[in-house]
Scaffold this motif. Structure first.
Motif, PDB file in Angstrom:
ATOM      1  N   THR A   1       0.838  -1.200   0.000  1.00  0.00           N
ATOM      2  CA  THR A   1       0.000   0.000   0.000  1.00  0.00           C
ATOM      3  C   THR A   1       0.869   1.245   0.000  1.00  0.00           C
ATOM      4  O   THR A   1       1.761   1.392   0.853  1.00  0.00           O
ATOM      5  CB  THR A   1      -0.919   0.032   1.237  1.00  0.00           C
ATOM      6  N   GLY A   2       0.596   2.138  -0.943  1.00  0.00           N
ATOM      7  CA  GLY A   2       1.267   3.428  -0.942  1.00  0.00           C
ATOM      8  C   GLY A   2       0.545   4.403  -0.038  1.00  0.00           C
ATOM      9  O   GLY A   2      -0.677   4.452  -0.033  1.00  0.00           O
ATOM     10  N   THR A   3       1.328   5.148   0.755  1.00  0.00           N
ATOM     11  CA  THR A   3       0.745   6.159   1.645  1.00  0.00           C
ATOM     12  C   THR A   3       1.548   7.446   1.552  1.00  0.00           C
ATOM     13  O   THR A   3       2.736   7.432   1.175  1.00  0.00           O
ATOM     14  CB  THR A   3       0.729   5.685   3.113  1.00  0.00           C
ATOM     15  N   ALA A   4       0.900   8.543   1.928  1.00  0.00           N
ATOM     16  CA  ALA A   4       1.589   9.835   1.876  1.00  0.00           C
ATOM     17  C   ALA A   4       2.749   9.868   2.855  1.00  0.00           C
ATOM     18  O   ALA A   4       3.801  10.457   2.575  1.00  0.00           O
ATOM     19  CB  ALA A   4       0.595  10.954   2.178  1.00  0.00           C
ATOM     20  N   SER A   5       2.596   9.226   4.019  1.00  0.00           N
ATOM     21  CA  SER A   5       3.666   9.263   5.027  1.00  0.00           C
ATOM     22  C   SER A   5       4.865   8.430   4.600  1.00  0.00           C
ATOM     23  O   SER A   5       6.021   8.822   4.799  1.00  0.00           O
ATOM     24  CB  SER A   5       3.128   8.772   6.369  1.00  0.00           C
ATOM     25  N   ALA A   6       4.603   7.244   3.994  1.00  0.00           N
ATOM     26  CA  ALA A   6       5.719   6.374   3.581  1.00  0.00           C
ATOM     27  C   ALA A   6       6.411   6.883   2.326  1.00  0.00           C
ATOM     28  O   ALA A   6       7.515   6.441   2.000  1.00  0.00           O
ATOM     29  CB  ALA A   6       5.209   4.963   3.352  1.00  0.00           C
ATOM     30  N   ARG A   7       5.769   7.810   1.630  1.00  0.00           N
ATOM     31  CA  ARG A   7       6.331   8.304   0.355  1.00  0.00           C
ATOM     32  C   ARG A   7       7.651   9.027   0.563  1.00  0.00           C
ATOM     33  O   ARG A   7       8.471   9.108  -0.355  1.00  0.00           O
ATOM     34  CB  ARG A   7       5.312   9.224  -0.304  1.00  0.00           C
ATOM     35  N   ALA A   8       7.869   9.542   1.768  1.00  0.00           N
ATOM     36  CA  ALA A   8       9.109  10.286   2.031  1.00  0.00           C
ATOM     37  C   ALA A   8      10.302   9.370   2.237  1.00  0.00           C
ATOM     38  O   ALA A   8      11.440   9.838   2.300  1.00  0.00           O
ATOM     39  CB  ALA A   8       8.906  11.174   3.263  1.00  0.00           C
ATOM     40  N   LEU A   9      10.078   8.042   2.343  1.00  0.00           N
ATOM     41  CA  LEU A   9      11.161   7.101   2.622  1.00  0.00           C
ATOM     42  C   LEU A   9      11.455   6.244   1.400  1.00  0.00           C
ATOM     43  O   LEU A   9      10.523   5.770   0.750  1.00  0.00           O
ATOM     44  CB  LEU A   9      10.762   6.185   3.789  1.00  0.00           C
TER      45      LEU A   9
END
Length: 868
Positions: free
Chosen positions: A62-70
């Motif tokens: 699952t793609g998320t806005a929070s994980a997108r930075a990593l």
């Protein structure tokens, strides 16, 4: 309340995904794109479960806005320790991801792929291109996504499928599956319109309405009050969809929430042009062309539903006043501007204008929104409105079936009437209210008798008299009065409508249906001319469809009922229910029994405890027939009991139909002799009243029950009664009397072409029995197949004739009847009482039947009759 929400309406999408995931010529999989909440994730999970049925393991990312930075943030919980060297990172991630896959392999799902970081997107791309496993990706339409994701569908590696919102029928199917029973068409239509087929919004809305007790089960179906109680979950979803709004955009949204649609210039004047433009860019507002004007609406109906409760009373009243003033300043160029202004003013800080409110209340009736009409008319009365305001309020209350409230208003007006013209104007709606919602035909006719009038006024009164005569079965007097009235020059629209009631009932009963069309067309044309006739045409449609049914013009009947249903399909309250009842009536007359039962039950649930004007009575009449013809004896008996309790004293002309309803219930219970006696009584009553068309219909019911004695009378009637019904019934009766299987099949063909499928099925069933008696087995099988096909097209018809043909038994008709009643659990004494014979006679028939059937056990009788 926890409920399982099945996947509905996605069979085609699942087939598309399966095909894309099994090909060998290029990477396997699909990209599912769509708006938020449309059901992409649920569809993807169902597709992966389908693809994994042969033992493959499912990997879900699952793609998320929070994980997108990593880097590789979407895979962080799956990969564990991998080589951090950038050149090896992607390949190491892929190896770690597929490690431990079973022999059947993997299927991979990637949810919200547009939120993947660049490295995660690259891993997904390499997984797809390597052919390691089929992939199902979801992404939000219109959102930017990593290049590695977009190239998958842009370069043709994976197919892209735009997931569409649920259609209205799919929404209805889903609601019925979730709630475990039928949902009324008004509720499904409104829920679909509010959610626009967005499955996530629908789920939140339904759960909230269930919790609030506004979506509830009654009368075998689910019904919604229509007053939306916005739950916290739904509000949060909608606010997330709208995004954070700066104050200028809040103003744009709130103005539209209270007054949409609005011309773009009006909206810009109330807010500002740049703010309107920004709202459109943000997807909060959508524009629609209306002639030379552009109108603005909120981009989703739920935006307004969520915003309105938070606007605040004082601000909302001010904004409504400003919108109403702006509409007035444009000159009211649109037909509905007056109505919209009035509706806004009622709940605004602007002083009320009784004349405007009265005009708007009448416009609301023309548009069939009678509830709004009452609100506006009452506001006009409260604002010191005069005679016209009080009259409009009284009529609105009458159309809302609040007969007692309406009579109180009319009685007060009668005391205050200042001249003969006012007394005449008042007398017609007052008499109509007493006759239908008031259920007091004698008082209604007394009101007409008390009117002192002449000339055109007398013609107006006579129009009402013609209707009353017809409803009370004074057939000839009704036709004479109606004919004279309709010939008078300058007859007001309401007088013409009421006189047409009389002419339609009388001509239909007299077997002169061919003369109804031009007369009825004139009355239907008055809908747009007078607010006093807008709702009344539904009553005309009811009696017109009945006349067409009796005559056998069933295609014309179908079209007429459908047209009136569509007129009211989007209206609230009783207007829509009247349309649903008419559609159900037409379905019953055509023999679409399941469809009829669903519509009629829905209408009856809405009418229950409130309707007094007669639609509930007519609705129950049709429902009783439909349930009995479908073989549901307990439900038919219950409906008949409600029908008897609801019997309307003004609907005397329906007495033969009421007797026929009793007969069909008796037939469904197995008492065919009683059923035959009842329809013959109906025929005798119709003959005594000079209603040959009703007599022919009742006698045909007798033929369908197996009566071989009425062929001569039906032959006589067929030469004088308009329409195909009488001649088809006469052919059926003659063939049955002569025990002629071929002629019975020919009669079935006539009835089928006419459109009465259950009657055609009965004629074919009679042919089965006739051929069997003459040992014509091949012909009997052919007739049986035809009877079965016709019964299926009738959506489950189960009549005595069909039951006998489906399970031939070596019994006489009387033996079969007694065995059927015994199988229903009746004692010998009860059977004797019902058939008006001695107990010894019953015992003798049962003894002979038991010898033929090889059993005397009553439960085994039931099994034999069912064909078990």
């Amino acid at each position: 309340m926890v409920r399982t929400w099945p996947l509905t309406g996605r069979a085609e999408e699942l087939r598309f995904i399966e095909t894309a995931s099994r090909r060998a010529d290029r990477p396997r999989g699909v990209v599912l794109a769509g708006a938020p909440g449309v059901g992409k994730t649920r569809l993807a999970r169902e597709a992966l479960a389908m693809l994994a049925t042969r033992g493959a393991a499912v990997r879900w990312v699952t793609g998320t806005a929070s994980a997108r930075a990593l880097p590789l943030g979407a895979f962080a919980g799956i990969l564990g320790d991998v080589d951090p060297a950038p050149t090896r990172l992607v390949s190491a991630a892929i190896k770690a991801f597929v490690a431990g896959a079973p022999p059947a392999g993997l299927v991979i799902g990637v949810d919200d792929a547009h939120l993947l970081d660049e490295l995660s997107a690259l891993v997904v791309r390499e997984l797809a291109l390597s052919g390691t496993a089929p992939l199902v990706l979801t992404m939000r339409s219109g959102e930017p996504a990593p290049d590695a994701v977009t190239t998958l569908w842009k370069d043709g590696y994976l197919d892209r499928l735009e997931v569409q919102p649920l259609s209205a029928p799919e929404t209805a199917e889903l609601l019925e599956a979730v709630l475990g029973g039928p949902v009324d068409s008004g509720a499904t239509s409104r829920l679909w319109a509010l959610t626009r087929g967005n499955a996530l919004f629908l789920r939140q809305l339904v759960d909230g309405e269930l919790e609030a007790g506004q979506l509830r089960e009654a009368g075998g179906g689910w019904h919604w009050s229509g007053r939306l109680a916005v739950s916290a979950g739904l509000a949060e979803l909608v606010h997330t969809r709208m995004g954070r709004l700066p104050d200028p955009l809040v103003d744009v949204v709130d103005v539209l929430a209270l007054g949409e649609p609005l011309g773009v210039r009006i909206l810009a004047g109330l807010t500002s042009a740049p703010d309107v433009e920004q709202a459109e860019r943000r997807g909060l507002v959508e524009l629609q062309r209306d002639g030379h004007r552009w109108n603005a609406r909120l981009a989703h109906p739920l935006y307004g539903e969520v915003r309105r409760p938070g606007i605040g009373q004082l601000r909302a009243r001010r904004l409504r006043g400003e919108i109403a003033t702006a509409l007035a300043d444009t000159g009211g160029r649109r037909a509905d501007d007056t109505l919209r202004r009035a509706a806004l003013i009622v709940d605004s800080d602007i002083p009320p204008d009784p004349q405007l409110l009265t005009i708007a209340a009448r416009d609301a009736i023309r548009l069939l929104d009678v509830g709004l009409s009452e609100q506006l008319a009452r506001a006009a009365v409260d604002a010191s409105g005069g005679f016209e305001a009080h009259l409009t309020l009284g009529m609105a209350l009458s159309w809302l079936n609040r007969g007692a409230d309406s009579e109180r208003e009319f009685e007060l007006m009668a005391e205050r009437a200042e001249n003969a013209q006012e007394r005449l104007t008042l007398s017609i709606p007052r008499a109509a209210n007493l006759f239908w919602p008031g259920r007091s035909p004698e008082r209604a006719e007394a009101v007409l008798d008390a009117v002192e009038t002449s000339g055109e006024g007398q013609h107006l009164v006579n129009g009402a008299r013609a209707a009353f005569h017809a409803f009370r079965a004074r057939t000839r007097l009704a036709l004479d009065t109606a004919t004279e009235t309709l010939a008078s020059p300058g007859l007001p629209a309401v007088g013409a409508l009421l006189a047409t009631y009389g002419a339609t009932i009388a001509l239909g009963a007299l077997g002169r249906a061919d003369e109804i069309g031009p007369i009825a067309a004139r009355a239907y044309a008055t809908v747009s001319q007078s607010f006093a006739t807008a709702v009344g045409t539904f009553g005309l449609c009811d009696i017109h469809t009945m006349a067409l049914h009796v005559a056998g013009y069933l295609d014309e009947m179908d079209e007429l009922a459908d047209r009136h249903y569509r007129r009211a399909a989007d209206m609230p309250g009783y207007s829509r229910l009247r349309g649903v009842s008419l559609r159900g009536q037409a379905a019953r007359c055509r023999g679409r029994l399941r469809t009829a039962i669903a519509d009629l039950r829905e209408a009856q649930a809405g009418f229950a405890g409130v309707d007094e004007e007669g639609f509930a009575f007519r609705c129950l009449m049709n429902l009783t027939h439909a349930l009995a013809m479908s073989g549901d004896a307990p439900a038919a008996r219950k409906a008949l009991a409600e029908l008897e309790a609801e019997r309307h004293p003004s609907f005397v002309f329906c007495d033969p139909d009421l007797l026929s309803a009793r007969a069909w219930v008796a037939a469904a219970e197995g008492a065919v002799t009683e059923a035959t006696q009842l329809v013959r009584e109906a025929a005798s009553l119709a003959a005594a009243r000079g209603q040959p068309a009703y007599e022919a219909l009742a006698l045909h019911h007798a033929v369908r029950f197996g009566d071989r004695t009425v062929a001569q009378r039906l032959a006589e009637l067929s030469s004088t009664v308009d329409g195909p019904r009488a001649s088809a019934a006469a052919a059926h009766a003659a063939a049955l009397a002569e025990d002629d299987g071929a002629a019975l099949l020919a009669a079935a063909g006539k009835l089928e072409r006419m459109g009465d499928l259950p009657a055609a099925a009965d004629a074919a069933a009679h042919a089965v029995t006739a051929f069997a008696r003459h040992d014509s087995r091949t012909a009997a099988q052919t007739a049986s197949a035809r009877a079965h096909r016709l019964a299926e097209r009738s959506e489950g018809a189960r009549t005595p004739a069909l039951a006998a043909a489906a399970r031939p038994l070596p019994l006489t008709e009387r033996e079969r009847e007694i065995v059927t009643l015994a199988a229903e659990g009746l004692s010998n004494r009860a059977i004797a009482d019902r058939l008006v014979v001695s107990v010894r006679t019953v015992e003798g028939h049962l003894y002979r039947a038991a010898a033929k059937l090889g059993t005397s056990v009553r439960t085994e009788f039931a099994a034999l009759l069912r064909g078990d």
